[in-house]
Design a protein around this motif. Structure first.
Motif, PDB file in Angstrom:
ATOM      1  N   LYS A  68       0.885  -1.165   0.000  1.00 50.01           N
ATOM      2  CA  LYS A  68       0.000   0.000   0.000  1.00 50.01           C
ATOM      3  C   LYS A  68       0.917   1.208   0.000  1.00 50.01           C
ATOM      4  O   LYS A  68       1.806   1.318   0.838  1.00 50.01           O
ATOM      5  CB  LYS A  68      -0.911   0.016   1.222  1.00 50.01           C
ATOM      6  N   ARG A  69       0.698   2.122  -0.962  1.00 47.73           N
ATOM      7  CA  ARG A  69       1.599   3.251  -1.124  1.00 47.73           C
ATOM      8  C   ARG A  69       0.822   4.555  -1.197  1.00 47.73           C
ATOM      9  O   ARG A  69      -0.386   4.559  -1.434  1.00 47.73           O
ATOM     10  CB  ARG A  69       2.428   3.071  -2.389  1.00 47.73           C
ATOM     11  N   LYS A  70       1.555   5.656  -1.000  1.00 46.13           N
ATOM     12  CA  LYS A  70       0.962   6.978  -1.149  1.00 46.13           C
ATOM     13  C   LYS A  70       1.960   7.893  -1.830  1.00 46.13           C
ATOM     14  O   LYS A  70       3.172   7.665  -1.784  1.00 46.13           O
ATOM     15  CB  LYS A  70       0.533   7.556   0.193  1.00 46.13           C
ATOM     16  N   GLY A  71       1.438   8.932  -2.479  1.00 45.52           N
ATOM     17  CA  GLY A  71       2.270   9.901  -3.170  1.00 45.52           C
ATOM     18  C   GLY A  71       1.446  11.114  -3.556  1.00 45.52           C
ATOM     19  O   GLY A  71       0.228  11.130  -3.383  1.00 45.52           O
ATOM     20  N   ILE A  72       2.116  12.119  -4.084  1.00 40.83           N
ATOM     21  CA  ILE A  72       1.446  13.360  -4.468  1.00 40.83           C
ATOM     22  C   ILE A  72       1.555  13.523  -5.978  1.00 40.83           C
ATOM     23  O   ILE A  72       2.620  13.299  -6.567  1.00 40.83           O
ATOM     24  CB  ILE A  72       2.077  14.565  -3.746  1.00 40.83           C
ATOM     25  N   ALA A  73       0.437  13.909  -6.604  1.00 45.70           N
ATOM     26  CA  ALA A  73       0.416  14.089  -8.055  1.00 45.70           C
ATOM     27  C   ALA A  73      -0.590  15.170  -8.424  1.00 45.70           C
ATOM     28  O   ALA A  73      -1.480  15.500  -7.645  1.00 45.70           O
ATOM     29  CB  ALA A  73       0.049  12.790  -8.750  1.00 45.70           C
TER      30      ALA A  73
END
Length: 76
Positions: A38-43
């Protein structure tokens, strides 16, 4: 909410992996066995009404399967 990612996802971090993922059984049943994270990031995302904005995204992914269950977590 429908959206498209415009550009790259930056500041990617792993939140959980393997047995630390609550939906692991569901992911394996729907998409197959893999090393799930499970990952998170900004876009930058483009919404259905054609507006663009920066957003924090969450998703599940595994090597060979790709990103699944992509969602907007919050607007920074």
């Amino acid at each position: 909410m429908e959206f498209r990612i415009v550009g790259k996802i930056v500041d990617v971090q792993t939140i959980a992996e393997g047995s630390g993922i609550r939906e692991l059984a569901l992911l394996r049943q729907r998409y197959g066995v893999g090393h799930w994270r499970k990952r998170k990031g900004i876009a930058t995302v483009r919404l259905f009404d054609r507006t663009t904005a920066r957003a924090e995204l969450d998703w599940h992914g595994a090597h060979g399967i790709g990103k699944v269950k992509l969602k907007i977590k919050e607007w920074p």
